[in-house]
Design an enzyme around this catalytic site. Sequence first.
Site, PDB file in Angstrom:
ATOM      1  N   GLY A  58      11.144  -8.272  18.508  1.00 60.11           N
ATOM      2  CA  GLY A  58      10.166  -8.560  17.311  1.00 60.11           C
ATOM      3  C   GLY A  58       8.679  -7.792  17.880  1.00 60.11           C
ATOM      4  O   GLY A  58       8.530  -7.644  19.186  1.00 60.11           O
ATOM      5  N   TYR A 168      27.419  -9.628  21.638  1.00 66.98           N
ATOM      6  CA  TYR A 168      26.906  -9.992  20.070  1.00 66.98           C
ATOM      7  C   TYR A 168      27.885 -10.505  19.041  1.00 66.98           C
ATOM      8  O   TYR A 168      27.774 -11.594  18.194  1.00 66.98           O
ATOM      9  CB  TYR A 168      26.391  -8.796  19.454  1.00 66.98           C
ATOM     10  CG  TYR A 168      25.641  -8.716  18.192  1.00 66.98           C
ATOM     11  CD1 TYR A 168      24.465  -9.255  18.114  1.00 66.98           C
ATOM     12  CD2 TYR A 168      26.207  -7.979  17.013  1.00 66.98           C
ATOM     13  CE1 TYR A 168      23.513  -9.329  16.974  1.00 66.98           C
ATOM     14  CE2 TYR A 168      25.425  -8.056  15.858  1.00 66.98           C
ATOM     15  CZ  TYR A 168      24.197  -8.397  15.780  1.00 66.98           C
ATOM     16  OH  TYR A 168      23.419  -8.690  14.853  1.00 66.98           O
ATOM     17  N   THR A 198      21.589  -2.994   7.529  1.00 65.33           N
ATOM     18  CA  THR A 198      20.347  -3.241   6.549  1.00 65.33           C
ATOM     19  C   THR A 198      19.383  -2.278   7.264  1.00 65.33           C
ATOM     20  O   THR A 198      19.127  -2.008   8.366  1.00 65.33           O
ATOM     21  CB  THR A 198      19.905  -4.505   6.435  1.00 65.33           C
ATOM     22  OG1 THR A 198      20.951  -5.464   5.962  1.00 65.33           O
ATOM     23  CG2 THR A 198      18.759  -4.861   5.444  1.00 65.33           C
TER      24      THR A 198
END
Length: 339
Positions: A58, A168, A198
Amino acid sequence: METITNNKTENTENTKNTETSLKTVLIAGGAGFIGSNLCRRLLSENNKVICLDNLFTGKMENIQEMFSNKNFAFINHDIVEPITTISGNIDEIYHLACPASPPKYQIDPIYTLKINFTGTLNLLQLAREKNSRILFSSTSEVYGEPQKTPQREDYRGNVNTIGIRSCYDEGKRVAETLMMDYHNKYGVDTRIVRIFNTYGPYMDKDDGRVVTNMIRQMLNDEDITIYGDGTQTRSFCYIDDQIEGQIRLMNSDYHSPVNIGNPREISVNKLCEILKTLIDTRSTIVFYPLPSDDPTNRNPDIDLAKKLLDWEPETDLIDGLKQTINYMKTDMSGKELSE
Ligand code: UDP
């Protein structure tokens, strides 16, 4: 834990809900691509948002403009560590905390596993204590190398337990199990979304995903990297559609997994062709070996989301790609969009 609100550092971890705000929503992974878009959307609807992120993938720049909003708070925290010091009520938790790009989640696969097991456990514990509703962001990767297409939620997948994507894929699978076990054993109000590829603004320009790689390469006249022969397919969902689906799922009362993605399936070669019509570029394609366990196809069956949530994606691929290109041009030397 350190909380920052309105650019000031505070010792306490939460502030009281303002009179006008509707819900208090904690977004784990709130400084990431999907998380920061969700923060923005929920703030715009007058909710109080607590963004929890350790900035592993992030970015502060994704959330910077929100610090001036009195309903926004940021906590720099790694969910692998217990979350003990948030005071006050939390109505909803969105668990979006995990690196999602293969090169990023493969940097430290053991950490990726920890985020998905221990991190999910810590957030579920918080949800149990606070009596919060909690949504876990799972992935189309739970289907592995699918032998059925399109992929429906009741398809159990074909996943390698020991490959480079396993940290993952298996991490997300065990986290789904943990969500259901907390629901069944402790009555925690859980939701599970399976996110298909996405894209859109605030995506990390350098995290190695195909959409951002190709746009960056074309804007800079660099080689376009296609892995394998480019016939593998993905189905690309625009961020606003993704977020709308997740909010509707949160507002539903459904506990089993729901696919949220765009059923328009295209090959990597086709994506490249489309982007070349949108960007004036001198780039040429260079083929590289396909990474191991790279799925040959991805296509969500979204019948469940349509029936349950009255949701389906609305953004046309070309429009969504144009938005993404414009975002990526903001801090790159950049070229104009072809008309
Ligand atoms: N890919 C590619 N060139 C790139 C980056 C990715 O051809 O520069 C391929 C990748 O091998 C995969 C597809 O594009 O087949 C989608 O990759 P991405 O990392 O975006 O998502 P995921 O594989 O997790 O679906």
